[in-house]
Write an enzyme that holds these catalytic residues in place. Structure first.
Site, short mmCIF file in Angstrom:
data_model
loop_
_atom_site.label_atom_id
_atom_site.label_comp_id
_atom_site.label_asym_id
_atom_site.label_seq_id
_atom_site.Cartn_x
_atom_site.Cartn_y
_atom_site.Cartn_z
N GLU A 9 32.13 -0.48 5.60
CA GLU A 9 31.82 0.16 4.32
C GLU A 9 32.84 1.24 3.96
OE1 GLU A 9 27.58 1.03 4.94
OE2 GLU A 9 27.19 -0.71 3.71
N GLU A 18 25.73 -8.07 9.10
CA GLU A 18 24.42 -7.40 9.21
C GLU A 18 23.42 -8.26 8.47
OE1 GLU A 18 24.47 -3.22 7.99
OE2 GLU A 18 26.50 -3.02 8.80
C1 GAL Z 1 24.56 -1.08 6.07
C2 GAL Z 1 25.47 -0.24 6.91
C3 GAL Z 1 24.81 0.20 8.20
C4 GAL Z 1 23.45 0.73 7.91
C5 GAL Z 1 22.64 -0.31 7.23
C6 GAL Z 1 21.28 0.18 6.82
O1 GAL Z 1 24.93 -1.02 4.75
O2 GAL Z 1 26.63 -0.93 7.21
O3 GAL Z 1 25.61 1.16 8.79
O4 GAL Z 1 23.56 1.83 7.08
O5 GAL Z 1 23.24 -0.67 6.04
O6 GAL Z 1 20.51 0.61 7.85
#
Ligand code: GAL
Length: 983
Positions: free
Chosen positions: A420, A496
């Site tokens: 990010e 993620e």
């Molecule tokens: C993503 C980010 C993570 C964490 C997650 C939400 O956008 O990369 O670091 O913030 O969201 O828990």
């Protein structure tokens, strides 16, 4: 007069070179070394000393009044829980906790000053001396015997300083000044606590003359030829030895090795050896493996990779980001036991020991650079270090330090540029440098969806529909046709997904199906491994002095992001949340599908056979064992499937139990036949179940009453029907002498984090409508046909929306049968949290046994891990102690529940209901900020019997529940029989 201002301090200078040495690998060497972990003198100052410092570095400086702290540590976590010794921790996700004024940082910049003495260890050959810091947050300068040897930024990156010129054999004074904020802080906006100090190990290293400063091991595996290729780069003249392979060759020569076994996460075959000069020997752990991309598919040793991964931050509830090796092992063993095969080191390189353990235990690792600039998004990515030329060297330095330190680990399959951090030429430069330095691994970065300079198309939280389109190669084009063409040829990773915050995560099963169906989908990494809760003690209230886990805001931070820091599969103390059980099922390496006469087993392994895995079957009638035995399943190669009949005479699944009788289920499971480093023999890897007596859905109508029915009798205060006494409003108040309250219709649940967050949280609609403050009005109570019929309207104030509900009661054989018919009133624009009834029952009934799905909680879209059986628990253990209390603990598919205690008993049976029992009301659960706010009701337990609940999804930071799990306001019917004995 020319205005004068403070000169820009070194720690606000974005240039990476402040005196530390160029990066290199961490080598396991026989050269002399000494740990600098242990006690250091320490003090905390509120701001950086100006005008030449404060003299703390002078050898003669009197630090006798300073505190003693143990390094490694972070100073915010010093002290006892609840009483920080210095300043407190602070949590933000995206927002910087300081003004965006790069590269400067506020004057209020806490400074930790450290001092310790050190003698040099024996090093007969002389040589150079280096001081190594593996992790210091966020910027620091190092002094030896009063001389500044350099400074560094890059909190989770190793820096070494050459102190040779300044050291003496005995009585050296090492002084380190650590600043909480620096230019580097702009590059370290990861979603985690802001913590400072020397939080990873420090050491003193001898570098003998003629020694080996650097090694780069290249070890590929040619799957077709079954050969390895080995090249060990080391100083000229060094000799490489791998005795098991009979190798003794000069360094820097490439050779082909026949008959080598490859390394994989499934079979982590390492060949131990050395590379030596006359002056130094470095140990090697070589794993031969090749990562490649072919036809938009990510391959390991020629086989499509399925990353069944998790994102792992380093976290410990007492020590913060300082982990000992036992904790690292615990993480890896837990991962392996839950079928996790991959880790993304979000969002920085981990403690170096972790990768060594991943090599040994077998995990595929996506190693991420210590970089996140997310806070710039809030100003439209203006001034973003990823695109500003002035930051280029700093970003490159971070990438170099990541790659150089970790390049010799076979577990590392890809390099991630960071997280990010928007878009920009500096990221592209990092990719270009990485590709030239290590062409054998893929490059990953999620933040630039054009994917022009990376090797995999990566996204976070893409929903199922979009992931499927990508799997098919039919995703919407990106704006630039050239990029689009290139991107379509890339494999896809969900870096993620399935945000594991609070109750959930929902939808894992459907992702697992997609990963299996489309080779382009290389799998992904669930967000995230562990809740970052900080152990604290309640300051007051019923639990004064008891431990709980704090989250953002609990330390009075002026900006914070609350419990968004608690979104892991593990609670902070590393106990598993129900989400981890769900993940283990979604990530099973074998698919086991039993039916009446046999079972189909499909291997989802890519690199091993099923030899060493035992299969077992067992039959149970409503959870009572009937028969069981081993099941012979021939060895399956990767991807193979086989249908195995159940053994004839042990006659597995035969006669059905018959209508009205218990349900007969067969379970087939796969277990380790031998001990593995991460689990003992017998550990269950995978399982499947099938119902044998009836393959259809259980009938869901009104059960036929058995025995003689009883007549309704009107009394002074209400009604009596068999064992039940009802008040004037038709509410059940007593059952066979046991005081009860209700049941009454209930539509409300304490919103989960997934209900509470996201763009359009349903909880906001629910509260706006008033589902948390329903009013009940009895419309009629009538006795007809030996039944008591109670009709009520259940609606919140101020609206004409709600439910009409009929409770129809019959009495038979000492039991009450309740049929609940609900139908929506008015026009519902929102889903319903739950459809069912709530009942107060005496608090002594705190032992619960049930037949149905268990042992853990389950929700419509989080029910993979729930299996048919017979289970028991006390009420306290039915609760899931999430850091922020919310709906939890539901057991699904229940056919019979018995609650006992204090000589009393309450039995609930039905065809298929959801059971929740808690020692407090939903309202109390909803109001609590921490589990220590929840005080058991001395008189009542609150039991919900539901027909259905709304899905869970992952809306806290991802897709909401799939449409089929949305619970619309609709007619429903719930039928249960209640019987009791009062003690
Ligand atoms: C993503 C980010 C993570 C964490 C997650 C939400 O956008 O990369 O670091 O913030 O969201 O828990």
């Amino acid at each position: 007069m020319t205005p004068t201002g403070p000169v820009r301090a070194w720690f606000a200078d974005v240039a990476p070179a402040h005196g530390s040495l160029p990066p290199r690998a961490h080598l396991d060497t026989d050269a002399a070394s000494m740990t600098l972990d242990g006690e250091w003198a320490f003090r905390l100052l509120p701001r950086v000393p100006r005008h030449g410092g404060n003299g703390f570095e002078a050898p003669g400086f009197d630090d006798s009044a300073w505190d003693l702290v143990r390094v490694p540590h972070c100073w915010q976590l010093e002290g006892v829980p609840g009483l920080p010794r210095y300043s407190g921790p602070a949590y933000t996700n995206v927002v910087y906790p300081f003004p965006i004024d790069p590269p400067d940082v506020p004057d209020e910049n806490p400074v930790g000053e450290y001092r310790r003495r050190m003698d040099l260890p024996d090093a007969p050959d002389g040589g150079r001396w280096l001081v190594r810091f593996e992790g210091v947050d966020s910027a620091y300068e190092v002094y030896i015997n009063g001389t500044r040897v350099g400074g560094a930024m890059g909190s989770r990156l190793t820096h070494e300083f050459d102190v040779t010129e300044y050291v003496v054999p005995r009585g050296n004074v090492l002084a380190v000044r650590v600043l909480q904020w620096s230019a580097g802080s702009y590059l370290e906006d990861q979603d985690m606590w802001w913590l400072s100090g020397i939080f990873r190990s420090a050491s003193l290293l001898n570098r003998p003359a003629g020694g080996i400063d650097e090694v780069f091991v290249h070890a590929d595996f040619d799957a077709a030829a079954h050969t390895g290729r080995l090249l060990v780069e080391a100083p000229p003249g060094a000799v490489v030895r791998l005795p098991e392979l009979g190798i003794e060759v000069p360094a820097n020569e490439s050779l082909v090795v026949s008959d080598v076994e490859p390394w994989s996460a499934e079979v982590p075959r390492l060949y131990r050896g050395t590379v030596s000069t006359g002056a130094e020997t470095v140990d090697l752990a070589v794993g031969f493996r090749t990562i490649s991309i072919d036809d938009a598919t990510l391959l390991a040793n020629g086989v499509p990779l399925r990353l069944r991964g998790v994102n792992r931050h380093e976290w410990h509830p007492k020590a913060g980001r300082t982990l000992d090796e036992a904790t690292m092992r615990a993480d890896i063993e837990l991962m392996k036991r839950h079928n996790v095969n991959a880790v993304r080191t979000s969002h920085y390189p981990p403690d170096a020991r972790f990768l060594r353990l991943c090599d040994e235990y077998g995990l595929w690792v996506l190693d991420e650079c210590d970089l996140e600039t997310h806070g710039f998004e809030r100003i439209g990515w203006r001034l973003n270090p990823s695109s500003e030329p002035v930051w280029r060297e700093a970003l490159l330095d971070r990438m170099r330090r990541t790659v150089e330190r970790d390049k010799n680990h076979p577990c590392v399959i890809g390099w991630s540029l960071g997280n990010e951090s928007g878009r920009g030429a500096n990221l592209e430069a990092m990719a270009a440098w990485t590709r030239s330095r290590d062409p054998d691994r893929f490059i990953h970065y999620e933040g630039d969806w054009d994917s022009a300079y990376v090797d995999v198309y990566s996204r976070m939280y893409a929903d199922h529909a979009e992931t499927e389109l990508i799997g098919r190669g039919e995703e919407p084009p990106t704006s630039d046709p050239q990029h689009d063409r290139r991107r379509r040829a890339l494999p896809f990773i969900l870096c993620e997904y399935a945000h594991a915050m609070g109750t959930g995560p929902g939808g894992l099963a459907e992702y697992a199906d997609l990963f299996e169906a489309y080779p382009r989908l290389a799998g992904g990494f669930v967000w995230e491994w562990i809740d970052h809760g900080i152990l604290q003690r309640a300051a007051s209230g019923a639990y004064e002095g008891e431990e709980f886990f704090a989250y953002g805001g609990d330390f009075g931070e002026e900006v914070h992001d609350g419990n968004f820091v608690a979104d892991g599969l593990l609670f902070p103390d590393r106990t598993a949340s129900p989400g981890l059980a769900e993940l283990a099922k979604a990530y099973e390496p074998l698919r086991i599908e039993p039916s009446r006469d046999g079972v189909t087993v499909t291997s989802l392994f890519g690199h091993r056979t099923t030899s060493g895995i035992d299969f077992r079957w067992r039959i149970e009638d409503d959870g009572e064992p009937v028969a069981s035995g081993p099941l012979a399943v021939p060895d399956l190669g990767p991807g193979e499937a086989i249908r195995v009949p159940f053994p004839g005479r042990t006659g597995a699944p035969v006669a059905a139990a018959g209508p009205g009788g218990p349900q007969r289920w067969v379970t087939v499971s796969a277990h380790l036949a031998v001990d593995e480093p991460w689990a003992a023999a017998g550990h269950e890897l995978a399982w499947g179940q099938a119902r044998l007596d009836d393959h259809g859905e259980p009938p869901r109508g009104r059960a036929r009453p058995a025995g003689d029915s009883r007549a309704v009798v009107q009394t002074d205060g209400g009604w009596e029907l068999g064992p039940g006494r009802f008040d004037a409003f038709g509410t059940l108040v007593e059952l066979s002498g046991l005081a009860v309250r209700g049941p009454r219709l209930d539509l409300w649940r304490a919103p989960t984090d997934n209900d509470e967050r996201g763009d359009a949280p349903p909880s906001a609609d629910w509260r706006a409508l008033g589902l948390d403050r329903l009013r009940h009005r009895t419309v009629s109570v009538t006795s007809e046909d030996r039944a008591l019929s109670v009709v009520a309207h259940v609606m919140p104030a101020g609206v004409d929306v709600g439910y009409e509900v009929e409770y129809r009661w019959h009495a038979h054989d000492g039991a009450l049968r309740l049929d609940v018919f609900g139908s929506p009133l008015g026009s519902w624009a929102v889903p319903v949290p739950r459809l069912g009834v709530r009942m107060g029952i005496p608090s002594q009934l705190d032992a619960v046994a049930w037949v149905g799905l268990g042992p853990g909680e389950a929700y419509p879209d989080v029910s993979l891990a729930a299996r048919e059986g017979r289970f028991a628990s006390d009420v306290a253990s039915l609760q899931t102690p999430r850091l922020r209390p919310q709906e939890n603990g539901a057991r699904r598919g229940v056919r019979k529940a018995e609650l006992t205690g204090g000589g009393s008993r309450l039995t609930v049976s039905g065809e298929c209901f959801i059971l929740t029992v808690r020692p407090w009301t939903t309202e109390a659960l909803d109001a609590a900020a921490h589990p220590t706010d929840l005080v058991p009701d001395p008189r009542w337990l609150w039991m919900n019997l539901d027909d259905e609940q709304h899905g869970i999804g992952t809306g806290a930071c991802g897709p909401i529940e799939l449409p089929r799990y949305r619970l619309e306001a609709k007619r429903f019917r719930l039928s249960v029989a209640l019987s009791a004995e009062a003690g």
